[in-house]
Design an enzyme around this catalytic site. Sequence first.
Site: not given
Length: 396
Positions: A126-128, A130-131
């Site tokens: 999951p990248c939220q 870092n987004s």
Amino acid sequence: MDVTSSPLGARCTDDRRWLKRKTRPRYADGQTESLRVVDLFAGCGGMTLGMAQAAHEVGLGIDVRLAVDFERDAAEVFEANFPHARVECGRVEEFFSGGLGTALSAAERETRRRAGRVDALIGGPPCQGNSDLNNHTRRGDPRNQLYLRMARAAQVLRPNVVIIENVPAVVHDRGRVVELAMERIEELDYCVAQGTVDLSNLGVPQRRRRHFLIATRHAGLATSILSGARSGRLMRRTRHPRTVAWAIEDLLGRSDPPGTGFDSPGRASTANQRRIDWLFERDVHVLDDSERPPCHRDKPHSYRSVYGRMRWDKPAQTITTGFGSMGQGCFVHPRERRTITPHEAARLQTFPDFFSFASESRRTAWARLVGNAVPPFATLSIARAWLRGACGEIDD
Ligand SMILES: C[S@@+](CC[C@H](N)C(=O)[O-])C[C@H]1O[C@@H](n2cnc3c(N)ncnc32)[C@H](O)[C@@H]1O
């Protein structure tokens, strides 16, 4: 599978025909020699699909030894498309529970026993956190630690190749997850390369920048693949960059009434429909500041692409989970007065028509599954290069 013995030819499918294909190729028929894959944070299976197609092109099947995602709808779509796969709806940490560099836990020994030999370990944690779209929690988000589960999985499974996808800002994570993962994987005797790639260089009709960490057993191969991906060299035999028209032109005139199904756009508010009309009446692609909501009007602002209309002859901007609303990105169709449909978004994400999202009927779920997916063509291009390189055919 011994990748060096696969029957590699110059057989690269016509990608556009593949995208429009309605019937599924025989990926996992269990009758051919197969590429054995583990996909973590698997979502609906975008990465696995790219792997399956790359394997298919060289006469191999795909054997998904394990795919894990904790969202039930994602696991169901994955299962519907890869009926022979072992799909687990659960947390990746349950399967890879040990600390980096420590002895394997009981759960990990069991994961390894059931997976057996693994050719490819792939995953898009999951990248939220870092987004760049998430300014509140990015960079210190505990979810970023999940990135390191990929390194742990490499230690447990010892695959031939590891491919990890994430947002570019992952390199700024306070916990230095990319550096740590690289160190750990290098200690396991892999050649590791990392960097950000514009996915239009991998055959995806989008300006979508993503970070990849690639680890291979062959010295130099990961570096060669990554530099090929960054420079566009992996796609040099094809017309690129690919455009919005390339992906969705044949769907013109096909959309159903708003809000009804996979081929229908979202319902626009009266204000947004007026904005769409404004763009078409002037035949422009960028909305004037005066037409935007007051909070988007101050200059200079970073909302230029929001409320935008796609260009037919250019790659799309990044497709996100918000593709159904013009206020969340550049999602107005280039030729028709509406936002793009889930089907068009899936095409722009390079999901072919045979890939079925039909086990799910909620528009919000389609938006999340399609928008969060790693475009299959990204993994397909990397996997093609890996298979070629593993056979000693990589060129510089
Ligand atoms: C960026 S998406 C991955 C997309 C996928 N690789 C694809 O190509 O379609 C991240 C996925 O991780 C899943 N996820 C997040 N945390 C998880 C966890 N701890 N265990 C399992 N899945 C998780 C989310 O449900 C989401 O589907």
